[in-house]
Design an enzyme around this catalytic site. Sequence first.
Site, PDB file in Angstrom:
ATOM      1  N   HIS A   1      -0.906   0.892  -3.439  1.00 32.18           N
ATOM      2  CA  HIS A   1      -1.973  -0.171  -4.003  1.00 32.18           C
ATOM      3  C   HIS A   1      -3.599   0.164  -4.277  1.00 32.18           C
ATOM      4  CE1 HIS A   1       1.520  -2.510  -4.543  1.00 32.18           C
ATOM      5  NE2 HIS A   1       1.727  -2.397  -2.920  1.00 32.18           N
TER       6      HIS A   1
ATOM      7  N   HIS B   1       6.618  -7.730  -8.322  1.00 36.13           N
ATOM      8  CA  HIS B   1       5.838  -7.359  -7.019  1.00 36.13           C
ATOM      9  C   HIS B   1       6.134  -8.777  -6.885  1.00 36.13           C
ATOM     10  CE1 HIS B   1       3.639  -6.474  -3.926  1.00 36.13           C
ATOM     11  NE2 HIS B   1       4.075  -5.477  -3.870  1.00 36.13           N
TER      12      HIS B   1
ATOM     13  N   GLU C   1       3.299   2.566  -5.941  1.00 36.79           N
ATOM     14  CA  GLU C   1       3.130   1.369  -5.967  1.00 36.79           C
ATOM     15  C   GLU C   1       1.592   1.605  -5.057  1.00 36.79           C
ATOM     16  OE1 GLU C   1       5.520  -1.408  -3.322  1.00 36.79           O
ATOM     17  OE2 GLU C   1       6.235  -0.056  -3.722  1.00 36.79           O
TER      18      GLU C   1
ATOM     19  N   ASP D   1       3.941   2.194  -0.376  1.00 38.85           N
ATOM     20  CA  ASP D   1       3.894   1.350  -0.830  1.00 38.85           C
ATOM     21  C   ASP D   1       2.278   1.007  -0.035  1.00 38.85           C
ATOM     22  OD1 ASP D   1       3.517  -1.613  -1.349  1.00 38.85           O
ATOM     23  OD2 ASP D   1       5.371  -2.162   0.529  1.00 38.85           O
TER      24      ASP D   1
END
Length: 327
Positions: free
Chosen positions: A9, A161, A7, A284
């Site tokens: 991004h 998500h 994850e 994250d």
Amino acid sequence: MSLIGIEEHWMLPELTSALKAASHPDESLLFNERGDVGERLEDLGAGRIAAMDAQGIDLAVLALTPPGTQALPAQEAVALSHLANDTATEAVRAHPTRFRSLSTLPLSSPQHVAAELERAAAQGHVGTMVYGRSGDRFLDDPAYDDFFATAAGLGQPVFIHPQIPSDALRDATYRGFDPMTDLGLATFGWGWHLEAATAALRLILRGTFDRHPDLQIVLGHWGELLPFWLDRADSLARIAGLKRSISDYVRTNVFLTTSGMFNPALLQHALTVTATDRLIFSTDYPFQQPTRDEIDTFFGHLATDTDRHKVSSANAAALFGLTPATS
């Protein structure tokens, strides 16, 4: 201790432009513009690797940031999914010892989803990231069953998500404050997580895992509230005519990630409903940027070196088929 970050991004500039030009832009795009987040999202090179080094992360699994391409009309979503997957592939090729990637799929065009998943998997993408709703179509809609069959057959895990709730739901539940409080309530403060949890629960209730028992999904933020409500959710299994309890599907078909939330109480609760074999580390990034000390402290709450190895890297490596690469 080897550390794999799920994850992680990133963002495609062409997608940002297309989403902002939409007739009704996704308001959560505002979070991509706070501070240096936008710059970090678009960096698929030295800056991102330096951040990984500072956190002690050896390998990052890249995933396009919300809202993805499925918020766009079908033709545009297909083209930009294709471009996003090609871009991520090039980033992995440029840094094969540091990056892997999850594919982006055009869920607003259901007939193109399975083919793009196959194409991306052939490029080396190790799984895919999707959202629980495309327009008014839920992820458990029969139109996507071919996609789930393909994902199961290819061994491609599906990361569900969070996404912003629909306008109708926001009007009914998430408005009435100032604009930023409205947005926060509908996203990171509450709504995002209910959306993802509901999408996963609907997949279970639809019998998705009975039809595709090898399918594996991933939920961030310690399971998006779902593990904390299993005592009640289990009562749905009998009504829906499922073969197993909701809890059993969660234990066998769902992986949970930390998403930068390192409260040991969350870890301990997760371990009451699932095992360390089903937990995966993630930060994250760049929305959360924990320090290496914070990460090390979190791993200190796991009972054994074996557990630390599983959560830090072994579970992710097994799930996503990650193998060391040489540059």
